[in-house]
Design a protein around this motif. Structure first.
Motif, PDB file in Angstrom:
ATOM      1  N   PHE A   1       0.906  -1.228   0.023  1.00 12.27           N
ATOM      2  CA  PHE A   1       0.232   0.054  -0.084  1.00 12.27           C
ATOM      3  C   PHE A   1       0.792   1.446   0.125  1.00 12.27           C
ATOM      4  O   PHE A   1       0.779   2.396  -0.634  1.00 12.27           O
ATOM      5  N   SER A   2       1.780   1.136   0.773  1.00 10.58           N
ATOM      6  CA  SER A   2       2.678   2.432   0.935  1.00 10.58           C
ATOM      7  C   SER A   2       3.524   2.931  -0.067  1.00 10.58           C
ATOM      8  O   SER A   2       3.698   4.091  -0.219  1.00 10.58           O
ATOM      9  N   VAL A   3       3.887   1.971  -1.045  1.00 11.63           N
ATOM     10  CA  VAL A   3       4.711   2.247  -2.242  1.00 11.63           C
ATOM     11  C   VAL A   3       4.035   2.351  -3.488  1.00 11.63           C
ATOM     12  O   VAL A   3       4.426   3.010  -4.650  1.00 11.63           O
ATOM     13  N   ILE A   4       2.727   2.120  -3.658  1.00 11.71           N
ATOM     14  CA  ILE A   4       1.930   2.320  -5.050  1.00 11.71           C
ATOM     15  C   ILE A   4       1.832   3.703  -5.360  1.00 11.71           C
ATOM     16  O   ILE A   4       1.971   3.884  -6.447  1.00 11.71           O
ATOM     17  N   LEU A   5       1.468   4.465  -4.358  1.00  8.73           N
ATOM     18  CA  LEU A   5       1.284   6.144  -4.753  1.00  8.73           C
ATOM     19  C   LEU A   5       2.691   6.647  -5.161  1.00  8.73           C
ATOM     20  O   LEU A   5       2.631   7.209  -6.398  1.00  8.73           O
ATOM     21  N   PRO A   6       3.727   6.493  -4.466  1.00  5.44           N
ATOM     22  CA  PRO A   6       4.922   7.229  -5.107  1.00  5.44           C
ATOM     23  C   PRO A   6       5.477   6.517  -6.176  1.00  5.44           C
ATOM     24  O   PRO A   6       6.082   7.265  -7.007  1.00  5.44           O
ATOM     25  N   ILE A   7       5.532   5.025  -6.290  1.00  2.00           N
ATOM     26  CA  ILE A   7       6.018   4.567  -7.388  1.00  2.00           C
ATOM     27  C   ILE A   7       5.105   4.616  -8.798  1.00  2.00           C
ATOM     28  O   ILE A   7       5.709   5.199  -9.869  1.00  2.00           O
ATOM     29  N   GLY A   8       3.742   4.486  -8.369  1.00  2.00           N
ATOM     30  CA  GLY A   8       2.889   4.449  -9.663  1.00  2.00           C
ATOM     31  C   GLY A   8       2.797   5.933 -10.015  1.00  2.00           C
ATOM     32  O   GLY A   8       2.896   6.214 -11.440  1.00  2.00           O
ATOM     33  N   MET A   9       2.679   6.983  -9.192  1.00  2.00           N
ATOM     34  CA  MET A   9       2.481   8.387  -9.816  1.00  2.00           C
ATOM     35  C   MET A   9       3.731   8.730 -10.458  1.00  2.00           C
ATOM     36  O   MET A   9       3.599   9.299 -11.706  1.00  2.00           O
ATOM     37  N   THR A  10       4.918   8.297  -9.933  1.00  2.53           N
ATOM     38  CA  THR A  10       6.214   8.960 -10.414  1.00  2.53           C
ATOM     39  C   THR A  10       6.269   8.202 -11.984  1.00  2.53           C
ATOM     40  O   THR A  10       6.695   8.813 -12.920  1.00  2.53           O
ATOM     41  N   GLY A  11       6.040   6.953 -11.916  1.00  5.03           N
ATOM     42  CA  GLY A  11       6.180   6.181 -13.292  1.00  5.03           C
ATOM     43  C   GLY A  11       5.194   6.765 -14.322  1.00  5.03           C
ATOM     44  O   GLY A  11       5.631   7.001 -15.236  1.00  5.03           O
ATOM     45  N   THR A  12       3.810   6.992 -13.897  1.00  7.37           N
ATOM     46  CA  THR A  12       2.872   7.344 -14.691  1.00  7.37           C
ATOM     47  C   THR A  12       3.280   8.848 -15.262  1.00  7.37           C
ATOM     48  O   THR A  12       3.218   9.149 -16.596  1.00  7.37           O
ATOM     49  N   GLY A  13       3.788   9.742 -14.416  1.00  2.83           N
ATOM     50  CA  GLY A  13       4.149  11.209 -14.566  1.00  2.83           C
ATOM     51  C   GLY A  13       5.513  11.157 -15.629  1.00  2.83           C
ATOM     52  O   GLY A  13       5.281  11.811 -16.499  1.00  2.83           O
ATOM     53  N   ALA A  14       6.263  10.229 -15.236  1.00  2.87           N
ATOM     54  CA  ALA A  14       7.326   9.960 -16.388  1.00  2.87           C
ATOM     55  C   ALA A  14       7.076   9.787 -17.647  1.00  2.87           C
ATOM     56  O   ALA A  14       7.631  10.319 -18.622  1.00  2.87           O
ATOM     57  N   ILE A  15       6.098   8.740 -17.843  1.00  2.70           N
ATOM     58  CA  ILE A  15       5.797   8.413 -19.305  1.00  2.70           C
ATOM     59  C   ILE A  15       4.996   9.714 -19.948  1.00  2.70           C
ATOM     60  O   ILE A  15       5.290   9.787 -21.053  1.00  2.70           O
ATOM     61  N   LEU A  16       3.933  10.156 -19.221  1.00  5.62           N
ATOM     62  CA  LEU A  16       3.281  11.310 -19.680  1.00  5.62           C
ATOM     63  C   LEU A  16       4.240  12.664 -19.936  1.00  5.62           C
ATOM     64  O   LEU A  16       3.717  13.261 -21.113  1.00  5.62           O
ATOM     65  N   SER A  17       4.917  12.827 -19.168  1.00  2.00           N
ATOM     66  CA  SER A  17       5.937  13.974 -19.337  1.00  2.00           C
ATOM     67  C   SER A  17       7.468  13.678 -20.114  1.00  2.00           C
ATOM     68  O   SER A  17       7.961  14.492 -20.362  1.00  2.00           O
ATOM     69  N   GLN A  18       7.206  12.586 -20.606  1.00  3.44           N
ATOM     70  CA  GLN A  18       8.454  12.047 -21.451  1.00  3.44           C
ATOM     71  C   GLN A  18       9.798  12.320 -20.394  1.00  3.44           C
ATOM     72  O   GLN A  18      10.826  12.607 -20.901  1.00  3.44           O
ATOM     73  N   PHE A  19       9.505  11.928 -19.211  1.00  7.32           N
ATOM     74  CA  PHE A  19      10.561  11.946 -18.437  1.00  7.32           C
ATOM     75  C   PHE A  19      11.214  13.195 -17.915  1.00  7.32           C
ATOM     76  O   PHE A  19      12.519  13.423 -17.940  1.00  7.32           O
ATOM     77  N   ASN A  20      10.423  14.237 -18.025  1.00 10.04           N
ATOM     78  CA  ASN A  20      10.769  15.675 -17.871  1.00 10.04           C
ATOM     79  C   ASN A  20      11.091  15.837 -16.229  1.00 10.04           C
ATOM     80  O   ASN A  20      10.016  15.593 -15.467  1.00 10.04           O
ATOM     81  N   ASP A  21      12.213  16.495 -15.935  1.00  9.80           N
ATOM     82  CA  ASP A  21      12.492  16.839 -14.466  1.00  9.80           C
ATOM     83  C   ASP A  21      12.259  15.558 -13.412  1.00  9.80           C
ATOM     84  O   ASP A  21      11.666  15.576 -12.518  1.00  9.80           O
ATOM     85  N   MET A  22      12.945  14.327 -13.545  1.00 10.89           N
ATOM     86  CA  MET A  22      13.127  13.444 -12.894  1.00 10.89           C
ATOM     87  C   MET A  22      13.722  13.488 -11.499  1.00 10.89           C
ATOM     88  O   MET A  22      14.465  14.422 -11.441  1.00 10.89           O
ATOM     89  N   PRO A  23      13.050  13.027 -10.546  1.00  5.56           N
ATOM     90  CA  PRO A  23      13.847  12.996  -9.308  1.00  5.56           C
ATOM     91  C   PRO A  23      15.318  12.297  -9.208  1.00  5.56           C
ATOM     92  O   PRO A  23      15.407  11.285 -10.067  1.00  5.56           O
ATOM     93  N   ASP A  24      15.998  12.660  -8.256  1.00  5.78           N
ATOM     94  CA  ASP A  24      17.331  12.183  -8.226  1.00  5.78           C
ATOM     95  C   ASP A  24      17.166  10.714  -7.895  1.00  5.78           C
ATOM     96  O   ASP A  24      16.215  10.441  -6.952  1.00  5.78           O
ATOM     97  N   LEU A  25      17.676   9.525  -8.275  1.00  8.05           N
ATOM     98  CA  LEU A  25      17.655   8.223  -8.282  1.00  8.05           C
ATOM     99  C   LEU A  25      17.947   7.886  -6.887  1.00  8.05           C
ATOM    100  O   LEU A  25      17.193   7.260  -6.434  1.00  8.05           O
ATOM    101  N   LYS A  26      19.025   8.253  -6.375  1.00  8.54           N
ATOM    102  CA  LYS A  26      19.347   8.153  -4.886  1.00  8.54           C
ATOM    103  C   LYS A  26      18.245   8.462  -3.875  1.00  8.54           C
ATOM    104  O   LYS A  26      17.983   7.776  -3.137  1.00  8.54           O
TER     105      LYS A  26
END
Length: 247
Positions: free
Chosen positions: A110-135
């Motif tokens: 439950f705890s990681v669905i929104l952070p990972i899901g929203m980040t992944g969906t946002g990355a696809i929709l924005s064509q990976f614009n302004d991605m958060p630091d991986l670390k």
């Protein structure tokens, strides 16, 4: 122990509340960035989406697993399932630990669905614009999982006390909603409560988003407190379960 874990994992997989809550969170994770991209005038910033959801993910950490605790844990007492499990020949300690591990696994999902899901969906929709630091992203996810497990251990110990699913859900949500406010009020008047609150998972969970700005000793505290909390409430839960009369 392996058979107990497999049995609990199977029950979690088939649990309707777990499946519905997971699906609901996944839908939210997909729709939020989509709506933001449709309504926004500028290109989506994945980092902004990530920071926004991390700042609000505390509600998922503290409240959504309360529902699972009621349906997945407490309901087994009222339905008589727990009596059958206890009479199966396995020790109560192993039964409780296996349930705690699987329930914690559910809370972590439950705890990681929104952070990972929203980040992944946002990355696809924005064509990976302004991605958060991986670390930074990895640290946030790991600490989120730690705190989800810590909160799960508290919920399960309380669910073992309450046993009724409706009562468990209501009281857990009430406790987790009011704890911060009550402790903050007490901490402002009594030094002991201030110390307890400052070293509690409830307070420290808000610091996860600021992990890059924390000193080494603060990061260590951020890591060790949920681990200690998990162990302590795990032992408390085992003790309660050993002494409990199961009907």
């Amino acid at each position: 122990m392996d058979n107990l874990l497999k049995s609990e994992l199977f029950k979690l997989k088939k649990d309707r509340s777990f499946r519905k809550l997971t699906l609901a969170l996944m839908i939210i994770a997909a729709l939020f960035p989509l709506i933001a991209s449709i309504n926004g005038t500028e290109q989506l910033s994945v980092n902004e989406i990530f920071l926004t959801i991390i700042g609000r993910n505390n509600y998922v950490l503290k409240l959504i697993p309360c529902l699972l605790a009621g349906y997945f844990i407490a309901s087994e007492y009222s339905l008589g399932t727990m009596k059958s499990i206890v009479s199966s020949g396995n020790s109560r300690t192993r039964i409780y630990i296996s349930k705690l591990m699987v329930f914690s696994f559910g809370a972590i999902i439950f705890s990681v669905i929104l952070p990972i899901g929203m980040t992944g969906t946002g990355a696809i929709l924005s064509q990976f614009n302004d991605m958060p630091d991986l670390k930074y992203f990895a640290q946030i996810i790991i600490f989120t999982m730690l705190y989800a497990a810590a909160f799960a251990s508290i919920m399960m110990a309380l669910a073992t006390v309450f046993t009724d699913s409706g009562k468990t859900i209501g009281l857990l949500i009430l406790i987790f909603l009011l704890f911060d406010g009550v402790m903050f009020m007490l901490a402002s008047k009594i030094t002991l409560f201030e110390y307890i609150y400052n070293y509690s998972v409830f307070k420290l969970s808000y610091d996860i988003i600021n992990i890059n700005a924390l000193e080494s000793i603060e990061v260590f505290k951020l890591a060790i407190v949920p681990i200690v909390t998990y162990v302590i409430f795990g032992l408390v839960g085992v003790f309660v379960f050993l002494k409990k009369e199961i009907k």
